[in-house]
Design a protein around this motif. Structure first.
Motif, PDB file in Angstrom:
ATOM      1  N   SER A  93       0.848  -1.193   0.000  1.00  0.00           N
ATOM      2  CA  SER A  93       0.000   0.000   0.000  1.00  0.00           C
ATOM      3  C   SER A  93       0.882   1.241   0.000  1.00  0.00           C
ATOM      4  CB  SER A  93      -0.892   0.033   1.248  1.00  0.00           C
ATOM      5  OG  SER A  93      -1.654  -1.139   1.364  1.00  0.00           O
ATOM      6  N   PHE A 114      -4.091  -0.292  -2.493  1.00  0.00           N
ATOM      7  CA  PHE A 114      -3.073  -1.347  -2.433  1.00  0.00           C
ATOM      8  C   PHE A 114      -3.211  -2.280  -3.641  1.00  0.00           C
ATOM      9  CE2 PHE A 114      -6.641  -3.616  -0.483  1.00  0.00           C
ATOM     10  CZ  PHE A 114      -6.516  -4.895  -1.046  1.00  0.00           C
ATOM     11  N   GLN A 143      -6.122   1.820   7.672  1.00  0.00           N
ATOM     12  CA  GLN A 143      -5.272   1.390   8.770  1.00  0.00           C
ATOM     13  C   GLN A 143      -5.320   2.379   9.938  1.00  0.00           C
ATOM     14  OE1 GLN A 143      -1.341  -0.041   7.808  1.00  0.00           O
ATOM     15  NE2 GLN A 143      -1.938  -0.603   5.724  1.00  0.00           N
ATOM     16  N   THR A 200       1.158  -6.709   9.316  1.00  0.00           N
ATOM     17  CA  THR A 200       1.135  -5.438   8.592  1.00  0.00           C
ATOM     18  C   THR A 200       2.219  -4.522   9.139  1.00  0.00           C
ATOM     19  OG1 THR A 200      -1.265  -5.605   8.301  1.00  0.00           O
ATOM     20  CG2 THR A 200      -0.253  -3.457   7.929  1.00  0.00           C
ATOM     21  N   TYR A 252     -11.793  -5.176  -1.219  1.00  0.00           N
ATOM     22  CA  TYR A 252     -10.970  -5.563  -2.364  1.00  0.00           C
ATOM     23  C   TYR A 252     -11.744  -6.333  -3.428  1.00  0.00           C
ATOM     24  CZ  TYR A 252     -11.007 -10.184  -0.171  1.00  0.00           C
ATOM     25  OH  TYR A 252     -11.404 -11.392   0.372  1.00  0.00           O
ATOM     26  N   SER A 258      -6.990  -0.042   1.638  1.00  0.00           N
ATOM     27  CA  SER A 258      -6.591  -0.486   2.976  1.00  0.00           C
ATOM     28  C   SER A 258      -6.771   0.674   3.950  1.00  0.00           C
ATOM     29  CB  SER A 258      -5.127  -0.941   2.965  1.00  0.00           C
ATOM     30  OG  SER A 258      -4.656  -1.202   4.272  1.00  0.00           O
ATOM     31  N   ASN A 279      -5.764  -3.187  10.695  1.00  0.00           N
ATOM     32  CA  ASN A 279      -5.854  -3.004   9.253  1.00  0.00           C
ATOM     33  C   ASN A 279      -7.157  -3.612   8.755  1.00  0.00           C
ATOM     34  OD1 ASN A 279      -5.334  -2.656   6.527  1.00  0.00           O
ATOM     35  ND2 ASN A 279      -3.699  -4.176   6.416  1.00  0.00           N
ATOM     36  N   SER A 280      -7.798  -2.972   7.800  1.00  0.00           N
ATOM     37  CA  SER A 280      -8.973  -3.556   7.143  1.00  0.00           C
ATOM     38  C   SER A 280      -8.876  -3.280   5.647  1.00  0.00           C
ATOM     39  CB  SER A 280     -10.273  -2.989   7.716  1.00  0.00           C
ATOM     40  OG  SER A 280     -10.361  -1.596   7.507  1.00  0.00           O
ATOM     41  N   GLU A 281      -9.468  -4.166   4.838  1.00  0.00           N
ATOM     42  CA  GLU A 281      -9.389  -4.034   3.388  1.00  0.00           C
ATOM     43  C   GLU A 281     -10.744  -4.298   2.735  1.00  0.00           C
ATOM     44  OE1 GLU A 281      -4.826  -5.754   2.703  1.00  0.00           O
ATOM     45  OE2 GLU A 281      -6.561  -7.069   2.437  1.00  0.00           O
TER      46      GLU A 281
END
Length: 238
Positions: free
Chosen positions: A35, A231, A206, A67, A188, A204, A184-186
């Motif tokens: 990222s 990312f 964070q 991460t 996608y 992402s 962290n979360s995504e």
């Protein structure tokens, strides 16, 4: 997070009538993500997914993610919900920030390494997956940093002083500013180029958090930075 769940639910409803292909009941993936913009982050992860329903399009699962975040000249603001919202609990999602309670710790350099268990949700369209994941609990490690503390009240004896801080060691997903530590979360989309290899892109979001070496104004020593970064990742089916 609420928007991510809404997107996944909508896709499930729209495509449910076309579900003919039966997807694997169980799937394991490894992933490397990078990222950037506003900072730099690299993440290594493993996830185990379990198909739900007749054709297994919708998957839930767990994972482990490391991460590492690196930033320059980042502002870390007062973290605890009792100060940012004036209260604690899930209702802080709907409460405006109490700006008079929010101080800043400005770090010229920041670097955190968060190892967390992850919650995964995913929906598949044969070669295309869309999904959401979020860190749940874990630990963070990293070196001590020194930064400038900027108090909301310039009359504070700590205002414009140099303060040392370390990454908050314990991470826990609660709700919004109730959270602890670095998470962290995504959101996608992943496209499988071959049965074993895929490209994954998304956003992402964070949280990284530092704990100061002493209590500052409002008896607070926790400061958080929030950043949203695009990312790109490579996934491998195991």
């Amino acid at each position: 997070m609420r928007k991510a769940f809404l997107i996944l639910f909508t896709l499930t409803v729209v495509t449910g009538s076309h579900a003919q292909y039966v997807y694997p009941k169980k799937q394991a993936n490894a992933d490397v993500a990078l990222s950037a913009i506003g900072g730099f982050s690299g993440a290594l992860s493993y996830q185990q997914l379990y198909g739900i329903g007749k054709v297994k399009r919708f998957k839930v699962g767990w994972g482990v993610r490391l991460t590492s975040f690196v930033g320059k000249n980042r502002d870390y603001t007062t973290a605890p919900a009792r100060l940012t919202s004036g209260q604690v609990g899930p209702q802080v999602l709907f409460v405006e920030n109490v700006l008079s309670n929010i101080d800043t710790l400005r770090l010229a350099h920041s670097q955190t390494n968060a190892l967390n268990l992850v919650i995964n949700l995913e929906y598949s369209f044969r070669k295309l997956d869309v999904g959401f994941n979020i860190d749940a609990v874990g630990v963070t490690f990293g070196g001590e940093q020194t930064g400038t503390f900027i108090a909301k009240s310039t009359g504070s004896r700590f205002h414009n002083t140099q303060q040392s801080a370390k990454p908050t060691s314990f991470n826990l997903l609660l709700v919004s500013d109730n959270d602890l530590g670095s998470l962290n979360s995504e959101l996608y989309a992943r496209y499988w180029l071959t049965p074993k290899t895929a490209i994954r892109i998304g956003g992402s979001f964070q949280f990284t958090e530092y704990t100061a070496s002493q209590k500052l104004t409002f008896e607070n020593d926790r400061f958080r930075n929030k950043i949203l970064m695009p990312f790109v990742a490579v996934s491998f089916r195991l």
